[in-house]
Design a protein around this motif. Structure first.
Motif, PDB file in Angstrom:
ATOM      1  N   SER A  89      43.757  52.185  29.361  1.00  8.15           N
ATOM      2  CA  SER A  89      42.544  52.209  28.537  1.00  8.15           C
ATOM      3  C   SER A  89      41.322  52.009  29.426  1.00  8.15           C
ATOM      4  O   SER A  89      41.440  51.763  30.634  1.00  8.15           O
ATOM      5  CB  SER A  89      42.594  51.080  27.503  1.00  8.15           C
ATOM      6  OG  SER A  89      42.504  49.822  28.165  1.00  8.15           O
ATOM      7  N   ILE A  90      40.183  52.064  28.813  1.00  7.26           N
ATOM      8  CA  ILE A  90      38.960  51.700  29.522  1.00  7.26           C
ATOM      9  C   ILE A  90      39.064  50.232  29.908  1.00  7.26           C
ATOM     10  O   ILE A  90      39.513  49.399  29.118  1.00  7.26           O
ATOM     11  CB  ILE A  90      37.719  51.950  28.636  1.00  7.26           C
ATOM     12  CG1 ILE A  90      37.558  53.452  28.400  1.00  7.26           C
ATOM     13  CG2 ILE A  90      36.474  51.340  29.239  1.00  7.26           C
ATOM     14  CD1 ILE A  90      36.454  53.812  27.437  1.00  7.26           C
ATOM     15  N   GLU A  91      38.660  49.913  31.110  1.00  8.16           N
ATOM     16  CA  GLU A  91      38.726  48.532  31.602  1.00  8.16           C
ATOM     17  C   GLU A  91      37.594  47.696  31.002  1.00  8.16           C
ATOM     18  O   GLU A  91      36.457  48.157  30.930  1.00  8.16           O
ATOM     19  CB  GLU A  91      38.601  48.543  33.130  1.00  8.16           C
ATOM     20  CG  GLU A  91      38.645  47.190  33.772  1.00  8.16           C
ATOM     21  CD  GLU A  91      38.585  47.303  35.287  1.00  8.16           C
ATOM     22  OE1 GLU A  91      39.645  47.468  35.910  1.00  8.16           O
ATOM     23  OE2 GLU A  91      37.466  47.245  35.823  1.00  8.16           O
ATOM     24  N   ILE A  92      37.949  46.498  30.562  1.00  7.77           N
ATOM     25  CA  ILE A  92      36.905  45.610  30.046  1.00  7.77           C
ATOM     26  C   ILE A  92      36.886  44.318  30.860  1.00  7.77           C
ATOM     27  O   ILE A  92      37.921  43.693  31.081  1.00  7.77           O
ATOM     28  CB  ILE A  92      37.079  45.301  28.547  1.00  7.77           C
ATOM     29  CG1 ILE A  92      38.432  44.676  28.258  1.00  7.77           C
ATOM     30  CG2 ILE A  92      36.868  46.511  27.702  1.00  7.77           C
ATOM     31  CD1 ILE A  92      38.451  43.958  26.949  1.00  7.77           C
ATOM     32  N   PRO A  93      35.698  43.927  31.324  1.00 10.85           N
ATOM     33  CA  PRO A  93      35.571  42.634  32.005  1.00 10.85           C
ATOM     34  C   PRO A  93      35.319  41.542  30.967  1.00 10.85           C
ATOM     35  O   PRO A  93      34.719  41.798  29.914  1.00 10.85           O
ATOM     36  CB  PRO A  93      34.342  42.834  32.891  1.00 10.85           C
ATOM     37  CG  PRO A  93      33.509  43.833  32.148  1.00 10.85           C
ATOM     38  CD  PRO A  93      34.483  44.718  31.411  1.00 10.85           C
ATOM     39  N   PHE A  94      35.781  40.341  31.249  1.00  8.40           N
ATOM     40  CA  PHE A  94      35.545  39.230  30.326  1.00  8.40           C
ATOM     41  C   PHE A  94      35.517  37.926  31.111  1.00  8.40           C
ATOM     42  O   PHE A  94      36.422  37.657  31.905  1.00  8.40           O
ATOM     43  CB  PHE A  94      36.636  39.166  29.258  1.00  8.40           C
ATOM     44  CG  PHE A  94      36.317  38.224  28.144  1.00  8.40           C
ATOM     45  CD1 PHE A  94      35.410  38.574  27.161  1.00  8.40           C
ATOM     46  CD2 PHE A  94      36.890  36.965  28.096  1.00  8.40           C
ATOM     47  CE1 PHE A  94      35.096  37.705  26.131  1.00  8.40           C
ATOM     48  CE2 PHE A  94      36.597  36.094  27.075  1.00  8.40           C
ATOM     49  CZ  PHE A  94      35.688  36.458  26.091  1.00  8.40           C
ATOM     50  N   VAL A  95      34.478  37.116  30.880  1.00  8.41           N
ATOM     51  CA  VAL A  95      34.374  35.803  31.508  1.00  8.41           C
ATOM     52  C   VAL A  95      34.953  34.776  30.536  1.00  8.41           C
ATOM     53  O   VAL A  95      34.492  34.673  29.398  1.00  8.41           O
ATOM     54  CB  VAL A  95      32.907  35.447  31.842  1.00  8.41           C
ATOM     55  CG1 VAL A  95      32.830  34.047  32.441  1.00  8.41           C
ATOM     56  CG2 VAL A  95      32.305  36.479  32.780  1.00  8.41           C
ATOM     57  N   VAL A  96      35.956  34.044  30.990  1.00 11.85           N
ATOM     58  CA  VAL A  96      36.552  33.000  30.159  1.00 11.85           C
ATOM     59  C   VAL A  96      35.586  31.811  30.175  1.00 11.85           C
ATOM     60  O   VAL A  96      35.323  31.250  31.239  1.00 11.85           O
ATOM     61  CB  VAL A  96      37.936  32.565  30.696  1.00 11.85           C
ATOM     62  CG1 VAL A  96      38.548  31.488  29.817  1.00 11.85           C
ATOM     63  CG2 VAL A  96      38.858  33.770  30.813  1.00 11.85           C
ATOM     64  N   PRO A  97      35.028  31.466  29.025  1.00 17.06           N
ATOM     65  CA  PRO A  97      34.033  30.390  29.016  1.00 17.06           C
ATOM     66  C   PRO A  97      34.622  29.052  29.461  1.00 17.06           C
ATOM     67  O   PRO A  97      35.795  28.765  29.210  1.00 17.06           O
ATOM     68  CB  PRO A  97      33.604  30.298  27.549  1.00 17.06           C
ATOM     69  CG  PRO A  97      34.117  31.523  26.887  1.00 17.06           C
ATOM     70  CD  PRO A  97      35.264  32.014  27.703  1.00 17.06           C
ATOM     71  N   SER A  98      33.792  28.259  30.092  1.00 18.90           N
ATOM     72  CA  SER A  98      34.196  26.910  30.459  1.00 18.90           C
ATOM     73  C   SER A  98      34.186  26.030  29.219  1.00 18.90           C
ATOM     74  O   SER A  98      33.388  26.234  28.305  1.00 18.90           O
ATOM     75  CB  SER A  98      33.234  26.330  31.501  1.00 18.90           C
ATOM     76  OG  SER A  98      33.304  27.077  32.686  1.00 18.90           O
ATOM     77  N   ALA A  99      35.074  25.060  29.209  1.00 17.44           N
ATOM     78  CA  ALA A  99      35.115  24.114  28.086  1.00 17.44           C
ATOM     79  C   ALA A  99      33.856  23.265  28.106  1.00 17.44           C
ATOM     80  O   ALA A  99      33.312  22.954  29.162  1.00 17.44           O
ATOM     81  CB  ALA A  99      36.345  23.233  28.199  1.00 17.44           C
ATOM     82  N   VAL A 100      33.401  22.885  26.925  1.00 19.41           N
ATOM     83  CA  VAL A 100      32.198  22.080  26.769  1.00 19.41           C
ATOM     84  C   VAL A 100      32.597  20.725  26.198  1.00 19.41           C
ATOM     85  O   VAL A 100      33.399  20.644  25.271  1.00 19.41           O
ATOM     86  CB  VAL A 100      31.193  22.791  25.829  1.00 19.41           C
ATOM     87  CG1 VAL A 100      29.982  21.934  25.565  1.00 19.41           C
ATOM     88  CG2 VAL A 100      30.791  24.133  26.414  1.00 19.41           C
TER      89      VAL A 100
END
Length: 181
Positions: A89-100
């Motif tokens: 598929s089309i590649e998707i970038p994603f940043v895993v958020p840091s816990a708050v």
């Protein structure tokens, strides 16, 4: 050579909740429901030799154990009943958020200390991802009335000694944010 009229999954997207990444996509309609493979990496240009999660039955799919604050790149493929695999598929970038940090739990709570005695308080940080961590040493501990209570902020943070009879509060926090306990 295996042939299939099933193409690569479409409309691939990612979201997160408490540090778990959820990938969603739509696939081509087929008589027999297909399975899917997800490939991912921390570098762009993911291909079929990267980390693989196999035999996924449907969308959406949750992926845990990813490093918070890091960027991951994902692609999805459709697998045919004969084992053939579509293009990626089309590649998707994603940043895993840091816990708050959402709260700090103090133990023991509502404590009375006899004059001349000491007690060790512990502060536990609770985060958006459900994890907790001892944050005692990261905080500043301040006695509201230093005539009644002495707080050690040097060798053992959270260590409190009652100097004489009376009632006082201990504040915890960082230089920019204090909370009374």
């Amino acid at each position: 050579m295996l042939c299939s009229n099933r193409g690569a999954p479409q409309s691939v997207s990612a979201s997160t909740n408490n540090g778990v990444v959820t990938l969603s996509w739509s696939g081509a309609v087929a008589v027999t429901p297909p399975t899917y493979n997800i490939y991912f990496n921390q570098n762009a240009n993911v291909n079929k030799s990267d980390t693989k999660i196999e035999n996924i039955l449907s969308s959406p799919y949750e992926i845990s154990e990813l490093i918070q604050g890091e960027t991951y790149y994902f692609v999805v493929t459709t697998v045919t009943e004969l084992g053939g695999e579509s293009e990626i598929s089309i590649e998707i970038p994603f940043v895993v958020p840091s816990a708050v940090l959402v709260s700090i739990e103090l133990t023991p709570a509502d404590t009375t200390i006899v004059s001349g005695r000491t007690i060790q308080f512990k502060a536990t940080g609770v985060y958006t991802n459900g994890q907790s961590n001892d944050v005692t040493s990261l905080l500043d501990w301040i006695a509201e009335d230093t005539q009644l209570t002495v707080v050690d902020n040097d060798s053992v943070k959270g260590f409190v000694t009652a100097q004489r009879i009376g009632k006082t509060n201990i504040e915890i926090g960082r230089a920019s944010c204090r909370e009374r306990v």
